[in-house]
Design an enzyme around this catalytic site. Sequence first.
Site, PDB file in Angstrom:
ATOM      1  N   LEU A 120       0.812  -1.213   0.000  1.00 55.72           N
ATOM      2  CA  LEU A 120       0.000   0.000   0.000  1.00 55.72           C
ATOM      3  C   LEU A 120       0.850   1.270   0.000  1.00 55.72           C
ATOM      4  O   LEU A 120       1.792   1.405   0.782  1.00 55.72           O
ATOM      5  CB  LEU A 120      -0.947   0.043   1.194  1.00 55.72           C
ATOM      6  CG  LEU A 120      -2.030   1.121   1.024  1.00 55.72           C
ATOM      7  CD1 LEU A 120      -3.218   0.583   0.230  1.00 55.72           C
ATOM      8  CD2 LEU A 120      -2.499   1.659   2.364  1.00 55.72           C
ATOM      9  N   HIS A 121       0.517   2.161  -0.897  1.00 55.46           N
ATOM     10  CA  HIS A 121       1.204   3.447  -0.995  1.00 55.46           C
ATOM     11  C   HIS A 121       0.190   4.506  -1.415  1.00 55.46           C
ATOM     12  O   HIS A 121      -0.829   4.202  -2.021  1.00 55.46           O
ATOM     13  CB  HIS A 121       2.359   3.366  -1.984  1.00 55.46           C
ATOM     14  CG  HIS A 121       1.974   2.844  -3.332  1.00 55.46           C
ATOM     15  ND1 HIS A 121       1.922   1.497  -3.625  1.00 55.46           N
ATOM     16  CD2 HIS A 121       1.600   3.474  -4.462  1.00 55.46           C
ATOM     17  CE1 HIS A 121       1.538   1.335  -4.884  1.00 55.46           C
ATOM     18  NE2 HIS A 121       1.328   2.521  -5.412  1.00 55.46           N
TER      19      HIS A 121
HETATM   20  P1  M7G Z   1       1.380   2.486  -8.616  1.00 49.55           P
HETATM   21  O1  M7G Z   1       0.050   3.073  -8.322  1.00 49.55           O
HETATM   22  O2  M7G Z   1       1.653   1.132  -7.982  1.00 49.55           O
HETATM   23  O3  M7G Z   1       1.620   2.299 -10.136  1.00 49.55           O
HETATM   24  O4  M7G Z   1       2.440   3.550  -8.137  1.00 49.55           O
HETATM   25  P2  M7G Z   1       1.940   3.221 -11.362  1.00 49.55           P
HETATM   26  O5  M7G Z   1       3.465   3.161 -11.477  1.00 49.55           O
HETATM   27  O6  M7G Z   1       1.279   2.505 -12.505  1.00 49.55           O
HETATM   28  O7  M7G Z   1       1.398   4.578 -11.081  1.00 49.55           O
HETATM   29  C1  M7G Z   1       3.768   3.259  -7.895  1.00 49.55           C
HETATM   30  C2  M7G Z   1       4.529   4.580  -7.857  1.00 49.55           C
HETATM   31  O8  M7G Z   1       5.846   4.345  -7.400  1.00 49.55           O
HETATM   32  C3  M7G Z   1       4.667   5.216  -9.241  1.00 49.55           C
HETATM   33  O9  M7G Z   1       4.228   6.569  -9.174  1.00 49.55           O
HETATM   34  C4  M7G Z   1       6.155   5.085  -9.565  1.00 49.55           C
HETATM   35  O10 M7G Z   1       6.664   6.183 -10.311  1.00 49.55           O
HETATM   36  C5  M7G Z   1       6.779   5.043  -8.198  1.00 49.55           C
HETATM   37  N1  M7G Z   1       8.035   4.287  -8.144  1.00 49.55           N
HETATM   38  C6  M7G Z   1       8.283   3.105  -8.730  1.00 49.55           C
HETATM   39  N2  M7G Z   1       9.525   2.681  -8.379  1.00 49.55           N
HETATM   40  C7  M7G Z   1      10.128   1.439  -8.826  1.00 49.55           C
HETATM   41  C8  M7G Z   1      10.079   3.625  -7.564  1.00 49.55           C
HETATM   42  C9  M7G Z   1      11.322   3.725  -6.870  1.00 49.55           C
HETATM   43  O11 M7G Z   1      12.195   2.854  -6.904  1.00 49.55           O
HETATM   44  N3  M7G Z   1      11.482   4.857  -6.105  1.00 49.55           N
HETATM   45  C10 M7G Z   1      10.533   5.847  -6.028  1.00 49.55           C
HETATM   46  N4  M7G Z   1      10.810   6.922  -5.297  1.00 49.55           N
HETATM   47  N5  M7G Z   1       9.338   5.756  -6.656  1.00 49.55           N
HETATM   48  C11 M7G Z   1       9.115   4.653  -7.418  1.00 49.55           C
END
Ligand code: M7G
Length: 212
Positions: free
Chosen positions: A151-152
């Site tokens: 969850l984020h």
């Molecule tokens: P999500 O809702 O799971 O998917 O969000 P989405 O990528 O389809 O929006 C995950 C969020 O984590 C995204 O906004 C990514 O840009 C961000 N993100 C992904 N990774 C692998 C990293 C990371 O290694 N570091 C940071 N700071 N953000 C990341």
Amino acid sequence: EIKATVVYPATEKHLQKYLRQEVHLVRETWEDYKNITLPFIQSQSFSIQWVYNILEKKAEADRIIHENPDPCNGFVLVPDFKWNQNQLEDLYLIALIQRRDVKSLRDLRAEHLPLLRNVLQEGKEAIAKRFGVPGSQLRIYLHYQPSYYHLHVHFTALGYDAPGSSAERAHLLEDVIDNLLLDAEYYQKRALTFALRADEPLLKKFQEAGRV
Ligand code: M7G
């Protein structure tokens, strides 16, 4: 001006995610979640090692904007990869919760309210303090479906049309909190809508089950 995002190394899933494709809406009931989506994500989802690396300070430790170390109700706030921090117009931060047993919006229950309130309150305060952007100019939301099942919460500038802030994917954190106050098991009861690309295996599973 051109802004580019480099994904390296990129898996086949990353390539598919960024290709322009036909999309379909799915309306997922709780039964669908248990019978179709959950077994699918348990076998398929993107690796969340990067999240654990941030939580354990093995990555991006110098980028942390705010941390609440409580193992149950705490979280870490970092700038999202999509934001280079050079300008506030496309401000984008992400709050990663400390506990590891909440995959997505679907798992949320009233017991998670203290955690969600901490993310909302402390996240807003930390962003106001560090970047001078008030809570009234932030879009604070969860994705359903997310790409990563830990969850984020997304914090983006209200004026920025961030990818994934559309009605079929974004759920405002304040609405989520209110829904859980109305019903402790709100997200284990209601159907949720989301879009899937034509080539996504999860869409195939819904089609095979006669749900699309
Ligand atoms: P999500 O809702 O799971 O998917 O969000 P989405 O990528 O389809 O929006 C995950 C969020 O984590 C995204 O906004 C990514 O840009 C961000 N993100 C992904 N990774 C692998 C990293 C990371 O290694 N570091 C940071 N700071 N953000 C990341």
